[in-house]
Scaffold this motif. Sequence first.
Motif, PDB file in Angstrom:
ATOM      1  N   ASN A 175     -37.792 128.173  13.565  1.00  0.00           N
ATOM      2  CA  ASN A 175     -38.427 128.009  13.016  1.00  0.00           C
ATOM      3  C   ASN A 175     -39.161 126.209  12.523  1.00  0.00           C
ATOM      4  O   ASN A 175     -37.037 126.280  12.587  1.00  0.00           O
ATOM      5  CB  ASN A 175     -39.096 128.587  11.815  1.00  0.00           C
ATOM      6  N   LEU A 205     -47.003 125.205   5.306  1.00  0.00           N
ATOM      7  CA  LEU A 205     -47.392 126.858   5.949  1.00  0.00           C
ATOM      8  C   LEU A 205     -48.578 126.225   7.617  1.00  0.00           C
ATOM      9  O   LEU A 205     -48.603 127.498   8.015  1.00  0.00           O
ATOM     10  CB  LEU A 205     -48.909 126.756   5.079  1.00  0.00           C
ATOM     11  N   GLU A 213     -47.115 125.485  10.027  1.00  0.00           N
ATOM     12  CA  GLU A 213     -46.461 126.240  11.334  1.00  0.00           C
ATOM     13  C   GLU A 213     -47.708 127.388  11.536  1.00  0.00           C
ATOM     14  O   GLU A 213     -47.711 127.898  12.077  1.00  0.00           O
ATOM     15  CB  GLU A 213     -44.809 125.858  11.610  1.00  0.00           C
ATOM     16  N   LYS A 214     -47.044 128.339  10.276  1.00  0.00           N
ATOM     17  CA  LYS A 214     -47.932 129.526  10.117  1.00  0.00           C
ATOM     18  C   LYS A 214     -48.744 129.676  10.289  1.00  0.00           C
ATOM     19  O   LYS A 214     -49.633 130.459  11.295  1.00  0.00           O
ATOM     20  CB  LYS A 214     -46.866 130.073   9.067  1.00  0.00           C
ATOM     21  N   ARG A 255     -47.248 128.143  16.043  1.00  0.00           N
ATOM     22  CA  ARG A 255     -46.455 127.288  16.820  1.00  0.00           C
ATOM     23  C   ARG A 255     -46.769 125.881  17.495  1.00  0.00           C
ATOM     24  O   ARG A 255     -46.748 125.273  18.442  1.00  0.00           O
ATOM     25  CB  ARG A 255     -45.138 127.611  16.888  1.00  0.00           C
TER      26      ARG A 255
END
Length: 633
Positions: free
Chosen positions: A12, A290, A292-293, A297
Amino acid sequence: MLGLRDREGPMNQFTLLRTRRFAPFFATQALGAFNDNAFRYATLLLVAFQMGLSTQQVNLYSNLGLALFILPFFLFSASAGQLAEKFEKTRLIRYVKLFEIGAMALAAVGFYTHGVALLLAVLFLMGLHSTVFGPIKYAILPQALRQDELIGGNGMVEMGTSLAILTGQIAGGAAIMQHPRGELYASLLVLAVALGGWLASRAIPPAPATAPELRFDPNPWRQTVQALRFVRKRSTVFHAVLGISWFWFFGGIFTAQLPNYTKLHLGGDESVSILVLTLFSVGIGIGSLLCEKLSGRRVEIGLVPFGSIGLTAFGVDLFFARPDAPPASGLDWLAFLAAPGNPRVALDLALIGLFAGFYIVPLFALVQARTDKSELSRVIAGNNVLNALFIVVAALFGLGMLSLGVTIPRLFLIVALMNAAVAFYIYALTPEFLMRFLTWIIVNTLYRIRSDGLERIPEEGPALLVCNHVSYMDALIIMGSVRRPVRFVMYYKIFDVPLLRFIFRTARAIPIAGGKEDPQLLARAFAEVDAALAAGELVCVFPEGGLTRDGEIAPFRPGVEKMLARRPVPVVPLALRGLWGSIFSRRDSALRRMRLPRRFWSRIALAAGMPLPPTSSAAQMESSVRALRGAWA
């Protein structure tokens, strides 16, 4: 090599900071942004408060300094883009950092002697530093990161940049205001940070040239025109660049007015000015992280309309929160937060920053993902030229509106409403943004999706995706989960469902019918599938020929074999899990009971298997999909 993957498992955005392929670069760019702002703010305060200049002289030097900082973006962006394509990027970064050390040495002399001309010259040099570094900064990320790390990496960069700007301004201002040795402290600060940036750059792995054969053209005008042509080459990338440049206009208007807004309309002192800037910057940082969440992705451009909605909504609310003069003045930050109505103002500022992060990060990631690697630096250079133009226009627009007697809150309101108009214009030109937004909203409202093995779908080139068919939402779920655009072959009556029709048409879905029902449409569908695969696109089919009526996978029809016989491409089996019993499956219809609220926001999964050869039979594809789905219908 920078392009090699680390051997760890899925990562991540925070674990990227433990990798050599990202952490040294992240530190280098953050220290550069910090130093830019520390030097600029220290120079501004020195000129404004410690040199005994008149108000007219201070205004002249402040605006001249901004012009000199922006000027290199117009003059040298195109040349910088050429350099970033032709030469190895890490070596260029180290040269840029050595240049920064030299510029900061001149800045130290300027601080010590109070030499305004020298400090203005250094502002020009730091603008040149940022001009050269910009194309490298965004072009190196696709070489360093995997496709599924691109949104998180961009989020980290935007978060680091926004916080570096904030802390740089605070540190530069605090250093220069330390009497009687402020000039010494400011000099040591900028020199130390420049040296730290160079040391961090020494740890960045090599990033090979993407166009080493490129012939360098020293003519800046000709190359600027060429860079803008690269930007316009793909309409989606061009409109993303326009969106980025609009962001700089919007942000430029807001940040330029914050000091006077704090004093005249919030009744705050210097600490409130810092608080306001902190709320805005931290909001951008949180929004960037945020992404990415919220995107799973992926490069999810559906977040861009979401961000623009928030920018307008909270920009408008900021006006209504404090449209007139404040009830008190001279408040420190604690007294400001305790005063009635001010928490709403603080929340609006933070949320404007938050939605700015949702807006800008996917746009940068889209430009990186949709541009050829050999052209990306020049596209970024063209983007920087447009950004600089929009910043200058923002400054002129702000000055013009204020000179006409428009108050700062009303200026914020006007720009927030302009943002809505610009958003509608861009999304009308490129409906993919709005289509992805609607898909993202629908799918993430109805389901909680887990993906497995989607990296097996090729990043480039044609492939045929075959999947079981469980619900009316299957295409939207796959569309929202797979990073690449997918062309869906779907029954023409589903293609024409109201509301979804816009999404399917924008996604260029291929309507199909049975041979007895409409043989001409069937033949046209097979021709479109062949053309899409020939063009290197992903095509997804549901070979069962209809929705399951009992939750089981029906036999795959031979039409998929005909597609592969006509155009042999790899086949990637997909399996949807957990959809049987959700509100858009046929389970509740078969049992004659209400669909709502049963299985609302269901936990589902989309899995991809190992690619199969083009010679695979329909039965072999069906067997692979069955094995992927398992017992979880």
